[in-house]
Design a protein around this motif. Structure first.
Motif, PDB file in Angstrom:
ATOM      1  N   ARG A  53       0.827  -1.214   0.000  1.00 25.98           N
ATOM      2  CA  ARG A  53       0.000   0.000   0.000  1.00 25.98           C
ATOM      3  C   ARG A  53       0.861   1.264   0.000  1.00 25.98           C
ATOM      4  NH1 ARG A  53      -2.706  -0.462   4.979  1.00 25.98           N
ATOM      5  NH2 ARG A  53      -0.849   0.587   5.738  1.00 25.98           N
ATOM      6  N   ASP A  54       1.896   1.287   0.843  1.00 33.61           N
ATOM      7  CA  ASP A  54       2.652   2.521   1.054  1.00 33.61           C
ATOM      8  C   ASP A  54       3.851   2.689   0.118  1.00 33.61           C
ATOM      9  OD1 ASP A  54       0.817   2.735   3.082  1.00 33.61           O
ATOM     10  OD2 ASP A  54       2.256   2.467   4.713  1.00 33.61           O
ATOM     11  N   TRP A  55       4.303   1.623  -0.512  1.00 31.57           N
ATOM     12  CA  TRP A  55       5.448   1.740  -1.418  1.00 31.57           C
ATOM     13  C   TRP A  55       5.063   1.400  -2.852  1.00 31.57           C
ATOM     14  CZ3 TRP A  55       8.607  -0.637  -4.918  1.00 31.57           C
ATOM     15  CH2 TRP A  55       9.789   0.045  -5.228  1.00 31.57           C
ATOM     16  N   ASN A  56       4.462   0.213  -3.066  1.00 36.32           N
ATOM     17  CA  ASN A  56       4.141  -0.201  -4.433  1.00 36.32           C
ATOM     18  C   ASN A  56       3.125   0.726  -5.099  1.00 36.32           C
ATOM     19  OD1 ASN A  56       4.673  -3.263  -3.102  1.00 36.32           O
ATOM     20  ND2 ASN A  56       5.607  -2.881  -5.084  1.00 36.32           N
ATOM     21  N   VAL A  57       2.096   1.152  -4.381  1.00 38.28           N
ATOM     22  CA  VAL A  57       1.072   2.008  -5.003  1.00 38.28           C
ATOM     23  C   VAL A  57       1.683   3.329  -5.473  1.00 38.28           C
ATOM     24  CG1 VAL A  57      -1.076   3.277  -4.645  1.00 38.28           C
ATOM     25  CG2 VAL A  57      -0.890   0.915  -3.874  1.00 38.28           C
ATOM     26  N   PRO A  58       2.415   4.081  -4.626  1.00 38.62           N
ATOM     27  CA  PRO A  58       3.017   5.322  -5.131  1.00 38.62           C
ATOM     28  C   PRO A  58       4.032   5.079  -6.257  1.00 38.62           C
ATOM     29  CG  PRO A  58       3.003   5.331  -2.737  1.00 38.62           C
ATOM     30  CD  PRO A  58       2.598   3.953  -3.177  1.00 38.62           C
ATOM     31  N   HIS A  59       4.739   3.955  -6.204  1.00 34.70           N
ATOM     32  CA  HIS A  59       5.777   3.658  -7.187  1.00 34.70           C
ATOM     33  C   HIS A  59       5.200   3.167  -8.513  1.00 34.70           C
ATOM     34  CE1 HIS A  59       9.077   1.166  -8.949  1.00 34.70           C
ATOM     35  NE2 HIS A  59       9.785   2.222  -8.592  1.00 34.70           N
ATOM     36  N   SER A  60       4.152   2.301  -8.464  1.00 36.58           N
ATOM     37  CA  SER A  60       3.643   1.642  -9.674  1.00 36.58           C
ATOM     38  C   SER A  60       2.167   1.875  -9.947  1.00 36.58           C
ATOM     39  CB  SER A  60       3.861   0.127  -9.564  1.00 36.58           C
ATOM     40  OG  SER A  60       5.205  -0.191  -9.337  1.00 36.58           O
ATOM     41  N   GLY A  61       1.476   2.542  -9.040  1.00 29.38           N
ATOM     42  CA  GLY A  61       0.043   2.745  -9.219  1.00 29.38           C
ATOM     43  C   GLY A  61      -0.814   1.627  -8.662  1.00 29.38           C
ATOM     44  N   VAL A  62      -0.208   0.494  -8.380  1.00 28.15           N
ATOM     45  CA  VAL A  62      -0.923  -0.651  -7.825  1.00 28.15           C
ATOM     46  C   VAL A  62       0.058  -1.489  -7.002  1.00 28.15           C
ATOM     47  CG1 VAL A  62      -0.569  -2.068  -9.905  1.00 28.15           C
ATOM     48  CG2 VAL A  62      -2.471  -2.594  -8.373  1.00 28.15           C
TER      49      VAL A  62
END
Length: 116
Positions: A53-62
């Motif tokens: 939630r806190d790393w992958n979403v900002p980095h990849s959108g999901v």
């Protein structure tokens, strides 16, 4: 007759890695890239959720959280690493051992959470 004793592991995963897992028919993790010397599954779902939630979403959108089982006896070779707080626990699998690690996965890798 029952199979080997297993340990449940989780892995926060981005879309690119998840597509490679899909190509491997949900039974293995893809080889590491040169800049990824360690494969690190985590030992609890909450920690995996936080990373997705806190790393992958900002980095990849999901961000996805996957869950899978590995033979417990095999995992004994990897000491549990505390990467922060009391519940931030990981296993560090050297990239060159990932094929052997994959051979000890029992069943399939499944997506249990998706964050956007």
């Amino acid at each position: 007759m029952s199979g080997p004793r297993t340990t449940t592991l989780w892995r926060p995963t981005g879309p690119e890695e998840l597509e490679l897992v899909r190509e491997l028919e949900w039974r293995a993790w893809p080889p590491r890239l040169p800049e990824q010397p360690i494969f690190y599954p985590v030992l609890n779902e909450e920690y995996a959720i936080k990373i997705a939630r806190d790393w992958n979403v900002p980095h990849s959108g999901v961000g996805y959280v996957t869950r899978f089982e590995v033979e417990s006896g095999f995992l004994e070779r990897y000491p549990v690493r505390r990467a922060g707080g009391r519940t931030i626990l990981e296993l560090w699998v050297p990239a060159e051992e990932l094929a052997e690690f994959n051979a000890h996965i029992v069943g399939t890798i499944e997506v249990v959470h998706e964050f956007r």
